[in-house]
Enzyme design. Structure first.
Site, PDB file in Angstrom:
ATOM      1  N   ALA A  60      46.228  -2.788  -7.491  1.00 18.01           N
ATOM      2  CA  ALA A  60      45.013  -3.178  -6.947  1.00 18.01           C
ATOM      3  C   ALA A  60      44.507  -4.745  -7.380  1.00 18.01           C
ATOM      4  CB  ALA A  60      44.320  -2.146  -7.061  1.00 18.01           C
ATOM      5  N   GLY A  87      47.124  -6.061 -13.930  1.00 17.84           N
ATOM      6  CA  GLY A  87      47.872  -6.323 -15.331  1.00 17.84           C
ATOM      7  C   GLY A  87      48.642  -6.827 -13.950  1.00 17.84           C
ATOM      8  N   ASP A 113      54.508 -15.009  -8.406  1.00 14.51           N
ATOM      9  CA  ASP A 113      52.802 -14.515  -8.226  1.00 14.51           C
ATOM     10  C   ASP A 113      52.399 -14.211  -6.895  1.00 14.51           C
ATOM     11  OD1 ASP A 113      50.701 -13.126  -9.804  1.00 14.51           O
ATOM     12  OD2 ASP A 113      49.945 -14.757 -10.335  1.00 14.51           O
ATOM     13  N   GLU A 114      51.316 -13.278  -6.740  1.00 16.82           N
ATOM     14  CA  GLU A 114      50.143 -13.217  -5.776  1.00 16.82           C
ATOM     15  C   GLU A 114      51.534 -13.197  -4.495  1.00 16.82           C
ATOM     16  OE1 GLU A 114      47.459 -13.395  -5.636  1.00 16.82           O
ATOM     17  OE2 GLU A 114      45.981 -13.914  -7.782  1.00 16.82           O
ATOM     18  N   ALA A 115      52.445 -12.551  -4.554  1.00 21.10           N
ATOM     19  CA  ALA A 115      53.176 -12.544  -3.271  1.00 21.10           C
ATOM     20  C   ALA A 115      52.954 -12.018  -2.519  1.00 21.10           C
ATOM     21  CB  ALA A 115      53.946 -11.763  -3.896  1.00 21.10           C
ATOM     22  N   CYS A 149      38.972   3.410 -10.675  1.00 22.41           N
ATOM     23  CA  CYS A 149      38.428   3.267 -10.242  1.00 22.41           C
ATOM     24  C   CYS A 149      37.068   3.374 -10.757  1.00 22.41           C
ATOM     25  CB  CYS A 149      38.087   4.053  -9.029  1.00 22.41           C
ATOM     26  SG  CYS A 149      36.417   3.516  -7.960  1.00 22.41           S
ATOM     27  N   CYS A 171      34.811   5.485 -10.727  1.00 22.99           N
ATOM     28  CA  CYS A 171      34.402   6.527 -11.008  1.00 22.99           C
ATOM     29  C   CYS A 171      35.021   7.113 -12.040  1.00 22.99           C
ATOM     30  CB  CYS A 171      34.412   6.678  -9.747  1.00 22.99           C
ATOM     31  SG  CYS A 171      36.014   7.635  -9.042  1.00 22.99           S
ATOM     32  N   CYS A 177      38.224   3.218  -5.406  1.00 17.72           N
ATOM     33  CA  CYS A 177      39.144   4.251  -4.641  1.00 17.72           C
ATOM     34  C   CYS A 177      38.955   4.326  -3.262  1.00 17.72           C
ATOM     35  CB  CYS A 177      39.364   6.248  -5.232  1.00 17.72           C
ATOM     36  SG  CYS A 177      37.316   6.508  -5.824  1.00 17.72           S
TER      37      CYS A 177
HETATM   38 ZN   LIG Z   1      35.946   6.042  -7.426  1.00 14.55          ZN
END
Ligand SMILES: [Zn+2]
Length: 196
Positions: A10, A14, A85-87, A145, A147, A184
């Site tokens: 996501a 990194g 990058d950014e595939a 996330c 949370c 999430c």
């Molecule tokens: Zn969450």
């Protein structure tokens, strides 16, 4: 045998940092690499940036019509690795061309990108879909996330509100605050229902 790798995660996990680390490792040992990215990401020009600092210039940027197999065969035959990058913005055809690079030229190709677009739809990113179908090795780069759970989705927020429709690539008009957050599935649902 050289392989085609897809390392997805996501936003903010990194990915680019890892790409730059791999490039550095090769170069430190005296090997040449070829670092490329699509020109869809125009905000940084030909450079690749990370949130935490490191950056480098790409060897070339490509558009949807670039034949990556031909370009690499002609100009980058001697590299030890191709890093993309950014595939997610690759076309299906370009992913197939990169596969051919691993087979015919025996050069490993490592693609870093998102798996899914902000709408959570299959096919949202042609490049990601194709890589998930054919890459020799697929690995997830994990992130957290807000949370504390594992983030798997990329959510688009406009002025702080989650949006689930709209164009795939949003141009910054300078008036609306555009944000992407890795969250999430539970938090995504909460934002959708207005509970967050
Ligand atoms: Zn969450």
């Amino acid at each position: 045998m050289a392989k085609l790798y897809f390392r997805y995660g996501a936003m903010g996990c990194g990915k680019t940092m890892q790409l730059l680390q791999v490039a550095f490792n090769y170069e430190e040992r005296g090997h040449q690499v070829c670092v490329i990215k699509p020109n869809t990401d125009t905000k940084h020009g030909e450079h690749i940036y990370t949130r935490i600092g490191p950056e480098r210039k790409t060897d070339f940027c490509f558009d949807k019509t670039t034949n990556l197999y031909e370009k690499i065969t002609k100009e980058y035959q001697n590299v030890s690795c191709v890093l993309v990058d950014e595939a997610q913005f690759l076309t299906k055809k370009q992913v197939d061309e990169l596969m051919k690079v691993t087979i015919d030229l025996d050069i490993p190709v490592m693609c870093y990108g998102l798996r899914l677009n902000f709408k959570r739809e299959d096919g949202g990113f042609e490049g990601a879909t194709r890589l998930l179908q054919i890459a020799h090795e697929i690995t997830e780069i994990k992130t957290i996330c807000e949370c504390g759970k594992k983030a798997t989705l990329n959510a688009r927020f406009l002025n702080g509100q989650l949006v689930t429709t709209g164009p795939d690539i949003l141009i910054d008009d300078g008036k609306t605050k555009i944000e992407y957050r890795a969250i999430c599935p539970a938090c995504y649902e909460k934002y959708q229902k207005g509970e967050k």
